[in-house]
Motif scaffolding. Structure first.
Motif, PDB file in Angstrom:
ATOM      1  N   TYR A 275       2.168   7.145 -10.553  1.00 43.65           N
ATOM      2  CA  TYR A 275       1.145   6.156 -10.221  1.00 43.65           C
ATOM      3  C   TYR A 275       0.163   5.935 -11.370  1.00 43.65           C
ATOM      4  O   TYR A 275      -0.864   5.286 -11.204  1.00 43.65           O
ATOM      5  CB  TYR A 275       0.336   6.626  -9.010  1.00 43.65           C
ATOM      6  CG  TYR A 275       1.112   6.806  -7.739  1.00 43.65           C
ATOM      7  CD1 TYR A 275       0.613   7.636  -6.734  1.00 43.65           C
ATOM      8  CD2 TYR A 275       2.318   6.174  -7.508  1.00 43.65           C
ATOM      9  CE1 TYR A 275       1.293   7.814  -5.542  1.00 43.65           C
ATOM     10  CE2 TYR A 275       3.003   6.349  -6.328  1.00 43.65           C
ATOM     11  CZ  TYR A 275       2.497   7.166  -5.340  1.00 43.65           C
ATOM     12  OH  TYR A 275       3.159   7.340  -4.161  1.00 43.65           O
TER      13      TYR A 275
ATOM     14  N   SER B  34       0.832  -1.213   0.000  1.00 45.40           N
ATOM     15  CA  SER B  34       0.000   0.000   0.000  1.00 45.40           C
ATOM     16  C   SER B  34       0.866   1.263   0.000  1.00 45.40           C
ATOM     17  O   SER B  34       0.611   2.198  -0.731  1.00 45.40           O
ATOM     18  CB  SER B  34      -0.902   0.021   1.234  1.00 45.40           C
ATOM     19  OG  SER B  34      -1.875  -0.995   1.117  1.00 45.40           O
TER      20      SER B  34
ATOM     21  N   LYS C 142     -11.056  17.796   1.351  1.00 43.61           N
ATOM     22  CA  LYS C 142     -10.534  19.001   0.688  1.00 43.61           C
ATOM     23  C   LYS C 142     -11.616  19.719  -0.089  1.00 43.61           C
ATOM     24  O   LYS C 142     -11.535  20.903  -0.345  1.00 43.61           O
ATOM     25  CB  LYS C 142      -9.382  18.609  -0.259  1.00 43.61           C
ATOM     26  CG  LYS C 142      -8.121  18.230   0.481  1.00 43.61           C
ATOM     27  CD  LYS C 142      -7.076  17.733  -0.481  1.00 43.61           C
ATOM     28  CE  LYS C 142      -6.756  18.782  -1.522  1.00 43.61           C
ATOM     29  NZ  LYS C 142      -5.819  18.271  -2.517  1.00 43.61           N
TER      30      LYS C 142
END
Ligand SMILES: CC/C=C\C/C=C\C/C=C\C/C=C\C/C=C\C/C=C\CC/C=C/C(=O)SCCNC(=O)CCNC(=O)[C@H](O)C(C)(C)COP(=O)(O)OP(=O)(O)OC[C@H]1O[C@@H](n2cnc3c(N)ncnc32)[C@H](O)[C@@H]1OP(=O)(O)O
Ligand SMILES: Cc1cc2nc3c(=O)[nH]c(=O)nc-3n(C[C@H](O)[C@H](O)[C@H](O)COP(=O)(O)OP(=O)(O)OC[C@H]3O[C@@H](n4cnc5c(N)ncnc54)[C@H](O)[C@@H]3O)c2cc1C
Length: 636
Positions: A284, A144, A446
């Motif tokens: 990623y 992870s 956010k």
């Protein structure tokens, strides 16, 4: 009897154009044509036989998978199949293999993150399968936490080379599919060190094995990590372990950019690290790409299980015989419908969210090429959250379908145990589902201030309750002065609610499109309402606490659900026929198209190796002495 359609009476009840629904499910007439043609090609070729998998040993199973992968490649080349047709062929061969990672991750990573130079060097080799790649990111100690990876890639300015090294046991690469016994190359993720300075995790293309005799190269220790969950299933895949012992990435500085797998950063000829001014998270990118493909795959896996359970529920009769008449079809029981039909609705919902996510990914990719990163956070949150939501629901749904089939659902010949065993790692790979939901929760924290604006915009009434639920869940959590970690379990619930809102919204949007075919849109409206009301019923505590529905509304929603189940009931078999799965792909006697279950179950039983002899192997050694013990012990 063979040739008789035992489900004909069910098919005659259908109230919509099944052929038109097949096109909707496939996505377009062209997509339907490719799927239909390739699935029948695979089903008719004995080279792709798969009904014997559960009787093979691990080594036999793996060798058989290699044979099939090679046979599939020969078929693709001989028939000059397109990339789209080839992908469909690999899908309908239906066997996790190294090719999933070669085509599903290794090539997309080079396409998505490689420079022009890297693409020109590696893609032609990979497309011709003259090299076989894997995606080696996860380590024994970290999966992870990508920023915790320990493998190092040190640039040696003396020799203009990168030295890839596994400094600790926990830095061993661990899990990459195809790595154990097949891959000749890897995209290995390592901490880039240049001039003594560390620059974070980057991807490197590293050769692992000789292209002459397949032996591991100097400094490479590689092997399989051992048996995994369930028999057959994912054990057709060689998930591997890999250690680097100061492996020289043989590419000289002239090709240094070949090795450092990123258009977002370079090591220059002078041995200087040059970071482009793009978000570091682009490293990623492959994970984001695969996550959106996994959402589409969730609808495939869930629809497959639902097809089996629906057809069997129409065949199976239990109790309810009146005056010697036939017993009741279990699909007519309201409990069976309340467990099965929400899964049928979810399969369609995930199909359409998968279509939307594919569009979102293509859109963000196009924007990235124009250095527009404005939608990257939303794309990350959506792919992460929807991957988590759909794979959890699908894994749970496959298990529920097994239970909906009673005892026979536990037979390998039902196809459900293997489907479950192959599918469940989807909740873990490409990002643990909880870890991904935490990313969504972070995104919501956010943007929570903007949530309110969504309520004011013109939204279908159906989504207002869902939007209010997310806003309420966030405000309940964000309102209290405690840290993210302390509230993370609650915030994950809000993240799930947010993803459910997206699925419901996109299903509603799908229905606003032109959908041809008699009764097709009406059926999809019923399924959309089932999906939305089922979740409202399941999470009614959330909805009631927002005040946007009352207990009376909740009760009405439940009444409406029962009514919707009655509307689906005559169309259930046609709705699963619309998936257009061959009996070969379903791999299930319970789900066979003609519903002729019992004779096939009985016939299949005798094919089990255990029935090769009427007296079992071991009788004389173990059972006979037991049975022939002294009479005195028998009296105890
Ligand atoms: C019967 C059936 C038979 C056969 C079927 C056949 C096959 C099997 C079935 C289906 C096949 C399905 C698909 C086909 C193809 C291939 C799949 C097949 C098999 C899968 C093989 C598996 C491969 C893998 O598992 S690869 C490894 C995957 N690993 C992970 O996903 C790791 C997860 N961790 C992370 O992503 C990150 O560590 C993190 C959790 C995101 C944390 O990252 P980091 O610490 O760097 O960042 P922060 O949390 O601090 O956030 C900083 C900042 O960055 C933003 N951010 C983070 N990530 C991204 C991103 N990806 N994109 C954009 N932005 C990102 C984050 O939001 C923060 O932003 P703010 O600072 O603004 O808040
Ligand atoms: C079948 C299969 C195929 C795979 N194929 C590949 C491959 O081809 N290439 C590759 O690189 N990898 C591959 N993987 C590895 C996979 O990507 C990782 O297993 C996955 O990312 C999960 O990471 P982990 O194993 O470290 O889990 P962990 O993160 O160790 O999870 C353990 C538990 O800790 C929890 N947890 C972890 N961090 C947090 C946190 N911050 N907050 C709260 N809870 C947390 C998780 O939710 C989970 O419950 C594969 C794995 C499987 C099972």
């Amino acid at each position: 009897m063979e040739g008789v359609d035992h489900l004909a009476h069910e098919r005659n009840k259908s109230e919509f154009d099944v052929d038109a629904m097949k096109i909707v499910w496939a996505g377009s007439p062209h997509a339907f044509d490719v799927s239909d043609r390739i699935s029948k090609l695979v089903a008719s070729d004995p080279g792709f036989r798969k009904d014997n998998r559960s009787t093979l040993s691990r080594k036999e199973l793996f060798k058989n998978t290699l044979r099939k992968a090679a046979y599939a490649w020969k078929t693709i080349v001989d028939l000059r199949l397109s990339e789209e047709e080839a992908a469909k062929l690999r899908f309908y061969v239906d066997e996790p293999a190294f090719t999933d990672l070669h085509w599903g991750m290794f090539i997309p990573a080079i396409k998505g993150q490689g420079t022009e130079e890297q693409q020109q060097k590696w893609l032609p080799l990979a497309y011709k399968m003259q090299i076989i790649g894997c995606y080696a990111q996860t380590e024994l100690g970290h999966g992870s936490n990508v920023q915790g990876l320990e493998t190092t890639a040190t640039f040696d300015s003396q020799t203009d080379e990168f030295i890839i090294h596994s400094p600790t046991l926990t830095s061993s690469k661990w899990w990459p599919g195809g790595l154990g016994k097949v891959a000749t190359h890897a995209i290995a993720y390592a901490r880039l060190i240049v001039g003594g300075r560390e620059h974070g995790v980057h991807g490197f293309i590293v050769q692992l094995r000789s292209l002459e005799d397949h032996s591991p190269l100097l400094g490479i220790t590689v092997g399989d990590i051992g048996m995994k969950f369930g028999n057959g299933a994912y054990n057709t895949m060689d998930n591997g372990v890999l250690q680097f012992d100061h492996v020289l990435d043989v590419y000289s500085i002239a090709f240094a950019s070949i090795a450092v797998m990123l258009w977002v950063s370079q090591v220059t000829c002078e041995g200087k690290y040059k970071q482009s001014d793009v978000p570091r998270q682009l490293v990623y990118g492959t994970m984001v790409y695969v996550r959106q493909t996994i959402v589409a795959d969730a609808s495939c896996a869930l629809s497959r299980a639902v097809c089996i359970a629906t057809r069997y529920s129409a065949v199976r009769r239990q109790f309810g015989s009146q005056n010697g008449g036939p017993e009741t079809q279990v699909i007519d029981y309201k409990t069976q419908q309340s467990r099965l039909f929400p899964l049928l609705a979810s399969a369609y919902a995930f199909r359409f969210i998968g279509e939307w996510l594919k569009w979102l990914y293509a859109d963000v990719t196009q924007r990235l090429q124009a250095n527009d990163f404005s939608t990257l956070p939303e794309a990350h949150a959506c792919t992460a959250g929807l991957k988590s939501l759909t794979t959890t629901a699908t894994a749970d749904g496959i298990e529920e379908c097994r239970k909906l089939c009673g005892g026979h659902g536990y037979l390998c010949s039902s196809g459900l145990p293997e489907l479950f065993a192959v599918y469940v790692p989807a909740c873990t790979y490409e990002g643990d589902n909880t870890v991904l939901l935490l990313q969504v929760a972070r995104f919501l924290m956010k943007t929570v201030s903007q949530l309110g604006s969504r309520l004011s915009s013109k939204k279908p009434v159906g989504t207002i309750a869902y939007m209010t639920r997310v806003e309420h869940l966030m405000q309940c959590r964000c309102g209290v002065q405690r840290g993210f970690a302390e509230l993370s379990a609650d915030l994950v619930e809000a993240a799930v609610a947010h993803c459910q809102l997206i699925v419901v919204s996109k299903f509603i949007e799908k229905l606003q499109q032109e959908i041809p075919g008699k009764g097709v849109k009406q059926q999809l409206e019923v399924l959309c309402n089932i999906y939305a009301l089922f979740l409202l019923h399941k999470h009614q505590g959330d909805f009631l606490s927002t005040g946007c529905i009352t207990p009376k509304h909740a009760a009405l929603a439940n009444d409406e659900l029962r009514s919707l189940y009655s509307q689906v009931r005559p169309n259930a078999i046609a709705l699963v026929d619309a998936f257009n799965y061959t009996d070969h792909y379903l791999g299930s006697i319970l789900g066979c198209y003609d519903g002729n279950v019992y004779p096939k179950l009985y016939e299949a039983a005798w094919k089990d190796p255990l029935n090769e002899s009427v007296v079992p192997d071991g009788y004389h050694l173990y059972i006979r002495p037991l049975l022939k013990q002294e009479i005195r012990t028998a009296r105890l």
